[in-house]
Design an enzyme around this catalytic site. Structure first.
Site, PDB file in Angstrom:
ATOM      1  N   LYS A 103       1.110   4.179  -2.902  1.00 25.22           N
ATOM      2  CA  LYS A 103       0.814   5.593  -2.629  1.00 25.22           C
ATOM      3  C   LYS A 103       2.036   6.480  -2.910  1.00 25.22           C
ATOM      4  O   LYS A 103       1.883   7.608  -3.384  1.00 25.22           O
ATOM      5  CB  LYS A 103       0.326   5.763  -1.185  1.00 25.22           C
ATOM      6  CG  LYS A 103      -0.991   5.044  -0.894  1.00 25.22           C
ATOM      7  CD  LYS A 103      -2.113   5.544  -1.783  1.00 25.22           C
ATOM      8  CE  LYS A 103      -3.470   4.984  -1.410  1.00 25.22           C
ATOM      9  NZ  LYS A 103      -4.551   5.531  -2.243  1.00 25.22           N
ATOM     10  N   TYR A 123       0.836  -1.214   0.000  1.00 24.21           N
ATOM     11  CA  TYR A 123       0.000   0.000   0.000  1.00 24.21           C
ATOM     12  C   TYR A 123       0.869   1.262   0.000  1.00 24.21           C
ATOM     13  O   TYR A 123       0.630   2.191  -0.789  1.00 24.21           O
ATOM     14  CB  TYR A 123      -0.895  -0.044   1.242  1.00 24.21           C
ATOM     15  CG  TYR A 123      -1.871   1.100   1.375  1.00 24.21           C
ATOM     16  CD1 TYR A 123      -3.056   1.135   0.646  1.00 24.21           C
ATOM     17  CD2 TYR A 123      -1.634   2.139   2.278  1.00 24.21           C
ATOM     18  CE1 TYR A 123      -3.967   2.166   0.789  1.00 24.21           C
ATOM     19  CE2 TYR A 123      -2.537   3.177   2.432  1.00 24.21           C
ATOM     20  CZ  TYR A 123      -3.712   3.181   1.684  1.00 24.21           C
ATOM     21  OH  TYR A 123      -4.600   4.217   1.837  1.00 24.21           O
TER      22      TYR A 123
HETATM   23  P1  NAP Z   1     -13.385   2.697   1.190  1.00 25.62           P
HETATM   24  O1  NAP Z   1     -14.386   3.274   2.127  1.00 25.62           O
HETATM   25  O2  NAP Z   1     -12.903   1.302   1.377  1.00 25.62           O
HETATM   26  O3  NAP Z   1     -13.964   2.881  -0.318  1.00 25.62           O
HETATM   27  C1  NAP Z   1     -13.190   2.439  -1.385  1.00 25.62           C
HETATM   28  C2  NAP Z   1     -13.855   2.868  -2.679  1.00 25.62           C
HETATM   29  O4  NAP Z   1     -13.009   2.447  -3.755  1.00 25.62           O
HETATM   30  C3  NAP Z   1     -15.196   2.219  -2.904  1.00 25.62           C
HETATM   31  O5  NAP Z   1     -16.057   3.146  -3.526  1.00 25.62           O
HETATM   32  C4  NAP Z   1     -14.873   1.067  -3.870  1.00 25.62           C
HETATM   33  O6  NAP Z   1     -15.950   0.774  -4.752  1.00 25.62           O
HETATM   34  C5  NAP Z   1     -13.744   1.657  -4.664  1.00 25.62           C
HETATM   35  N1  NAP Z   1     -12.864   0.654  -5.288  1.00 25.62           N
HETATM   36  C6  NAP Z   1     -12.011  -0.205  -4.693  1.00 25.62           C
HETATM   37  N2  NAP Z   1     -11.375  -0.943  -5.595  1.00 25.62           N
HETATM   38  C7  NAP Z   1     -11.835  -0.549  -6.813  1.00 25.62           C
HETATM   39  C8  NAP Z   1     -11.557  -0.941  -8.149  1.00 25.62           C
HETATM   40  N3  NAP Z   1     -10.664  -1.906  -8.433  1.00 25.62           N
HETATM   41  N4  NAP Z   1     -12.223  -0.305  -9.143  1.00 25.62           N
HETATM   42  C9  NAP Z   1     -13.140   0.653  -8.886  1.00 25.62           C
HETATM   43  N5  NAP Z   1     -13.433   1.080  -7.640  1.00 25.62           N
HETATM   44  C10 NAP Z   1     -12.790   0.471  -6.621  1.00 25.62           C
HETATM   45  O7  NAP Z   1     -12.060   3.588   1.156  1.00 25.62           O
HETATM   46  P2  NAP Z   1     -11.755   5.059   1.692  1.00 25.62           P
HETATM   47  O8  NAP Z   1     -11.270   4.959   3.085  1.00 25.62           O
HETATM   48  O9  NAP Z   1     -12.871   5.961   1.365  1.00 25.62           O
HETATM   49  O10 NAP Z   1     -10.481   5.395   0.792  1.00 25.62           O
HETATM   50  C11 NAP Z   1     -10.551   6.176  -0.381  1.00 25.62           C
HETATM   51  C12 NAP Z   1      -9.140   6.508  -0.815  1.00 25.62           C
HETATM   52  O11 NAP Z   1      -8.468   7.232   0.218  1.00 25.62           O
HETATM   53  C13 NAP Z   1      -8.278   5.266  -1.085  1.00 25.62           C
HETATM   54  O12 NAP Z   1      -7.422   5.507  -2.181  1.00 25.62           O
HETATM   55  C14 NAP Z   1      -7.469   5.130   0.181  1.00 25.62           C
HETATM   56  O13 NAP Z   1      -6.261   4.462  -0.038  1.00 25.62           O
HETATM   57  C15 NAP Z   1      -7.257   6.590   0.550  1.00 25.62           C
HETATM   58  N6  NAP Z   1      -6.941   6.808   1.948  1.00 25.62           N
HETATM   59  C16 NAP Z   1      -7.803   6.412   2.932  1.00 25.62           C
HETATM   60  C17 NAP Z   1      -7.452   6.628   4.265  1.00 25.62           C
HETATM   61  C18 NAP Z   1      -8.357   6.232   5.404  1.00 25.62           C
HETATM   62  O14 NAP Z   1      -7.911   6.323   6.558  1.00 25.62           O
HETATM   63  N7  NAP Z   1      -9.577   5.834   5.184  1.00 25.62           N
HETATM   64  C19 NAP Z   1      -6.227   7.237   4.585  1.00 25.62           C
HETATM   65  C20 NAP Z   1      -5.378   7.617   3.551  1.00 25.62           C
HETATM   66  C21 NAP Z   1      -5.748   7.401   2.234  1.00 25.62           C
HETATM   67  P3  NAP Z   1     -16.805  -0.605  -4.597  1.00 25.62           P
HETATM   68  O15 NAP Z   1     -17.452  -0.525  -3.270  1.00 25.62           O
HETATM   69  O16 NAP Z   1     -17.774  -0.540  -5.723  1.00 25.62           O
HETATM   70  O17 NAP Z   1     -15.835  -1.715  -4.717  1.00 25.62           O
END
Ligand code: NAP
Length: 247
Positions: free
Chosen positions: A159, A155
């Site tokens: 990133k 991961y």
């Molecule tokens: P999340 O709640 O797990 O949601 C992930 C989203 O990505 C969902 O809409 C999912 O769609 C979609 N997705 C996953 N794999 C996919 C694929 N192969 N093709 C198309 N869509 C896909 O994640 P989140 O926490 O909101 O994270 C969003 C972004 O922020 C990510 O890039 C994550 O790495 C980054 N981020 C998150 C955090 C944190 O603490 N949460 C911190 C730093 C960075 P489906 O449901 O349709 O699969």
């Protein structure tokens, strides 16, 4: 910020059906943009699009790691909503494991979704953006791309790779009127972090000067700024939105 600074623009948000991506969709729709919500689960993406403020938003099923599917999704969005002005590469997954136990699939899946997915969409939208000499691309990275993190070699590498992609695209497309920036969120309350125990959340909060995890809307506000006209002279930058965790 004006309330309708994105009026007349089309925005595509990957992973827009849940969590941070959904908050970004709401925020861009609130700014007047027509939003294409992309997720693996088409029904969830359509439901998310239907619940956004305003009209003419649409949901699309697409695996961001599949470059053929990405090309046809971009074509479908442009046919339905018009040329894409804003791309937010937000889709992301984790497959955490310690290095010695990390399987090939765990490494490949994370790189394919988080890094190759952003490359696929960026390549597909950039020709049109360059022709129209207008476009803003935003990559949702992570603070662990800056710091590294034990148990997240895949991961963190994906990133960190996104940051190199951001700066390369920014340099390549700047003279054609297209900007590219990244946000590096800290820990944010979403499905991705819902497995953390109360003790883990407390330990994390102690590492954050502002003393708490972020909310999806905290990321969405920064996203709307970076893709909008107020950021017209900003490109190639990485903005940490993390309560002061990494500075
Ligand atoms: P999340 O709640 O797990 O949601 C992930 C989203 O990505 C969902 O809409 C999912 O769609 C979609 N997705 C996953 N794999 C996919 C694929 N192969 N093709 C198309 N869509 C896909 O994640 P989140 O926490 O909101 O994270 C969003 C972004 O922020 C990510 O890039 C994550 O790495 C980054 N981020 C998150 C955090 C944190 O603490 N949460 C911190 C730093 C960075 P489906 O449901 O349709 O699969």
């Amino acid at each position: 910020m004006s309330t309708n600074e994105l009026e007349g623009m089309v925005a595509l948000v990957t992973g827009g059906s849940r969590g941070i991506g959904l908050a970004i969709c709401r925020s861009l729709a609130g700014g007047g943009a027509r939003v294409a919500v992309v997720g693996r689960d088409g029904q969830r993406a359509e439901e998310a699009a239907a619940a956004l403020p305003g009209e003419r938003h649409r949901g699309y099923a697409c695996d961001v790691g599949d470059s053929t599917a990405v090309q046809s999704t971009v074509a479908a969005v442009e046919a339905d909503l018009g040329p894409i002005d804003i791309l937010v590469n937000n889709a992301g997954i984790t497959r955490d494991n310690i290095l010695l136990r990390m399987k090939d699939e765990e490494f490949d899946e994370v790189i394919n979704t988080n890094l190759k997915g952003a490359f696929n969409f960026t390549r597909s939208v950039s020709r049109g953006m360059m022709k129209r000499r207008q476009g803003a691309i935003l990559n949702v990275a992570s603070v662990v791309g800056l710091t590294g993190n034990a148990g997240q070699a895949n991961y963190a590498a994906s990133k960190a790779g996104l940051l190199g992609l951001t700066k390369s695209v920014a340099k390549e497309l700047a003279s054609r009127g297209v900007r590219c920036n990244a946000i590096a969120p800290g820990f944010v309350n979403t499905d991705m972090t819902s497995d953390l125990t109360e003790a883990q959340v407390e330990a994390l909060a102690r590492l954050i000067p502002m003393g708490a995890l972020g909310e999806p809307d905290d990321i969405a506000g920064a996203a709307r700024f970076l893709v909008g006209p107020a950021a017209r002279y900003i490109t190639g930058q990485v903005l940490a939105v993390d309560g002061g965790m990494v500075m």
